[in-house]
Design an enzyme around this catalytic site. Sequence first.
Site, PDB file in Angstrom:
ATOM      1  CD  GLU A 158      16.600 -13.641  -8.960  1.00 24.22           C
ATOM      2  OE1 GLU A 158      15.853 -14.166  -7.405  1.00 24.22           O
ATOM      3  OE2 GLU A 158      16.355 -12.424  -8.843  1.00 24.22           O
ATOM      4  NE  ARG A 204       4.357   1.759   0.264  1.00 20.25           N
ATOM      5  CZ  ARG A 204       5.524   1.675   0.839  1.00 20.25           C
ATOM      6  NH1 ARG A 204       6.761   1.889   0.425  1.00 20.25           N
ATOM      7  NH2 ARG A 204       5.852   1.188   1.732  1.00 20.25           N
ATOM      8  CE  LYS A 221      13.366 -11.339  -9.860  1.00 13.41           C
ATOM      9  NZ  LYS A 221      13.930 -11.581  -9.490  1.00 13.41           N
ATOM     10  CB  CYS A 240      -1.372   0.009   1.211  1.00 10.30           C
ATOM     11  SG  CYS A 240      -2.306  -1.335   1.181  1.00 10.30           S
ATOM     12  CE  LYS A 260      11.349  -3.362  -6.525  1.00  5.77           C
ATOM     13  NZ  LYS A 260      11.941  -4.599  -6.861  1.00  5.77           N
ATOM     14  CG  HIS A 280      19.148 -37.186  -4.479  1.00  2.40           C
ATOM     15  ND1 HIS A 280      18.564 -38.093  -3.687  1.00  2.40           N
ATOM     16  CD2 HIS A 280      19.553 -37.266  -4.467  1.00  2.40           C
ATOM     17  CE1 HIS A 280      19.902 -38.621  -3.590  1.00  2.40           C
ATOM     18  NE2 HIS A 280      20.535 -37.233  -4.071  1.00  2.40           N
ATOM     19  CD  GLU A 290       9.815 -11.825  -8.815  1.00  2.00           C
ATOM     20  OE1 GLU A 290       8.652 -11.537  -7.845  1.00  2.00           O
ATOM     21  OE2 GLU A 290      10.401 -11.546  -8.996  1.00  2.00           O
ATOM     22  CD1 TRP A 306      -0.460  -6.609  -2.558  1.00  3.17           C
ATOM     23  CD2 TRP A 306      -0.404  -6.753  -0.757  1.00  3.17           C
ATOM     24  NE1 TRP A 306      -0.078  -8.075  -3.354  1.00  3.17           N
ATOM     25  CE2 TRP A 306      -0.496  -7.513  -1.800  1.00  3.17           C
ATOM     26  CE3 TRP A 306      -1.120  -6.877   0.577  1.00  3.17           C
ATOM     27  CZ2 TRP A 306      -0.129  -8.987  -1.408  1.00  3.17           C
ATOM     28  CZ3 TRP A 306      -0.902  -8.247   1.037  1.00  3.17           C
ATOM     29  CH2 TRP A 306       0.183  -9.600  -0.204  1.00  3.17           C
ATOM     30  CG  ASN A 325       1.496   0.653   4.240  1.00  2.00           C
ATOM     31  OD1 ASN A 325       1.766  -0.787   4.288  1.00  2.00           O
ATOM     32  ND2 ASN A 325       2.915   1.165   4.520  1.00  2.00           N
ATOM     33  N   GLY A 326      -0.434  -1.422   6.062  1.00  8.55           N
ATOM     34  CA  GLY A 326      -0.283  -2.079   6.979  1.00  8.55           C
ATOM     35  C   GLY A 326      -1.412  -2.789   7.329  1.00  8.55           C
TER      36      GLY A 326
HETATM   37  O1  M6R Z   1      13.255  -4.875  -0.276  1.00  6.13           O
HETATM   38  P1  M6R Z   1      13.392  -6.829  -0.254  1.00  6.13           P
HETATM   39  O2  M6R Z   1      15.000  -6.883  -1.448  1.00  6.13           O
HETATM   40  O3  M6R Z   1      14.315  -6.859   1.465  1.00  6.13           O
HETATM   41  O4  M6R Z   1      12.204  -7.915  -0.525  1.00  6.13           O
HETATM   42  C1  M6R Z   1      12.466  -9.021  -0.456  1.00  6.13           C
HETATM   43  C2  M6R Z   1      11.556  -9.640  -1.289  1.00  6.13           C
HETATM   44  O5  M6R Z   1      10.432  -8.965  -1.655  1.00  6.13           O
HETATM   45  C3  M6R Z   1      11.876  -9.508  -2.873  1.00  6.13           C
HETATM   46  O6  M6R Z   1      13.181  -9.444  -3.274  1.00  6.13           O
HETATM   47  C4  M6R Z   1      11.087 -10.414  -3.678  1.00  6.13           C
HETATM   48  O7  M6R Z   1      11.162 -11.115  -3.501  1.00  6.13           O
HETATM   49  C5  M6R Z   1      11.315  -9.718  -5.622  1.00  6.13           C
HETATM   50  N1  M6R Z   1       9.675  -9.642  -5.890  1.00  6.13           N
HETATM   51  C6  M6R Z   1      11.610 -10.674  -6.277  1.00  6.13           C
HETATM   52  O8  M6R Z   1      11.942 -10.449  -7.440  1.00  6.13           O
END
Ligand code: M6R
Length: 616
Positions: free
Chosen positions: A483, A27, A487, A2, A611, A506, A490, A75, A99-100
């Site tokens: 990673e 956000r 990527k 948010c 984000k 395994h 997501e 959000w 927000n929260g």
């Molecule tokens: O702001 P931060 O690095 O603490 O965020 C951590 C994760 O939320 C962030 O890396 C998330 O996994 C991303 N969407 C990855 O692309």
Amino acid sequence: MCGIIGIISQNDVSERLLDGLKRLEYRGYDSAGIATLAADGEIDRRRAEGKLEKLADVLATRPLAGVIGIGHTRWATHGGITKNNAHPMANDTVAVVHNGIIENFASLKEMLQQRGAVFTSDTDTEVVMHLVSMHMQEGLTPLEAVQKTLSQVRGAFALAFLFKAQPHMLIAARRGSPLVLGITESELFIGSDAIALAPWVRTLCYLEEGDVATLTLHGDNAEVSILNEDGIAVERPLRQTNITADAISKGAFTHYMLKEIFEQPLTVSDTLQSLISVEDESFHAPLLALNKPFSKIRIIACGTSYYAGLVAKYWFEKLARVHVDVEIASEFRYRSPVFDGDTLNFFITQSGETIDTLAALTLVKQQGETCVAIVNVAESSIARASDHVIQTMAGPEIGVASTKAFTAQLVVLAALCLKFAKERNAISPHEWTNFFQSIAQIPGHISELLRNDGVYHQLAAHLCQVHHTLYLGRGANFPIALEGALKLKEISYIHAEGYPAGELKHGPIALIDSKMPVIVIAPHDEWFEKTLSNVQEVLARCAQVIVFTDAKGAAAIEAQTKTMPCYRIVILPESNMLTAPLLYTISIQLLAYYTAHMKGTDVDQPRNLAKSVTVE
Ligand code: M6R
């Protein structure tokens, strides 16, 4: 999660509220809304379900006048994605954006309903609105009503209030979620971050935990007063920001993510230069300040930042011979970790606001251990709560999928690894110099890789048709496989798993058939032969194997897989243990980006994500 904005001006604010929300949309983008005090003195608002453009459409047909207002991009936590649940929550006394999470909202709602409050949304936020107006009806001032409400609610949140009876005043409150005030001579602003306010202010004031700020503007007289959590008047430092609107524009790129991928030669180089001097092979202040002895290292983070920590484990253990534990923040904070007082703790985070990482930091600090933030947002909560800060010089990262922040984190960790290796005499001076000089060459190698991005278009055309993929890697490149999978899933919504190549037998090998692409990260390193055996195993089961390797690796693979060739071998510049994760990351980013783009997903704002994850 948010985004909050607020403006008091002498001119209409709704256009700028909307503009600020655009920069906060990363956000959360489930719904959006703004509220102003209209000319007739009533609180008026516009809200829309969905992305901000929906709110812009509403405002185009039903504009909102008023020189004071608040806005929100949501959000969803409590209550579905509907217009009714969109903020601001408002009645004829007060409007609020939040927000929260208000954790005890259910019991408060019951109490309020028993007293006759009628709820029109399913949000936890609405209890705040009812509590504040109830306390004002009891005779409290708006500030007192906010303070009393804050004493009744539990949770982590940031709030901004607009009052019908106070046409010159906004109130902002912070507990657990960030809020910054922007101050000019004739206007005042509230934002979830500095980016939101970038075009309008240079002077910022970050609220501290528990602060309640009153912003008033009478003519040209802009005033801010802040009470701390004990209700005592306090001054918070004013800071100058140099974030410009340009730094957060997409430029000629189709998406922020692509722009951020292509910025990496610069962001990696900027981060390197802030930490080391290549000419005399020395370290700069942010690393030199870390001089407390320690027996082991703990790294705590979430998501992509956690994967940076996993890469560091391989580096630190191998090159600096130091014990490293890497922890997922959301697990760590609820375990019963053992503290020895002698551990150096790193918290890796792009935003510096991730709630689980922040909570883990609080836990470690309570134990008296040293806490170092590796953070991209210098004024963030995690930066401010840490004993030391090492800033990644990635600049604002807007795309929800982290790219340039990750490589900047890796640069910091690589530099730390070299520092620790030297201090511990863990590798020979010759080896040390080789590694030191090799990381200095990384920006050039990344540029070279980016110049040849055509191959990723071709691979993406294939990948965008599949439903599942496997990513494999070994050693410091196993986290890059993780990673790569993150990527891809997501932003493209293709199911992807990352595995250490040796773990395939395994279980996961059962998934392999002729429709399963297997993406292998395989520089010609000490694990290459073993990875090549794993490539043979999946080829034997007819998988479509895509290998990222270097020239030596490509020659070896081609020689050994003549009868069952790989679907594609992509050749990257030569690398070593420290530089390979940085280089191969660029490949998996490009692959994910172009695949998602071809699928037509919303790359910068993938569904269900935000984000900064500021709620649990
Ligand atoms: O702001 P931060 O690095 O603490 O965020 C951590 C994760 O939320 C962030 O890396 C998330 O996994 C991303 N969407 C990855 O692309």
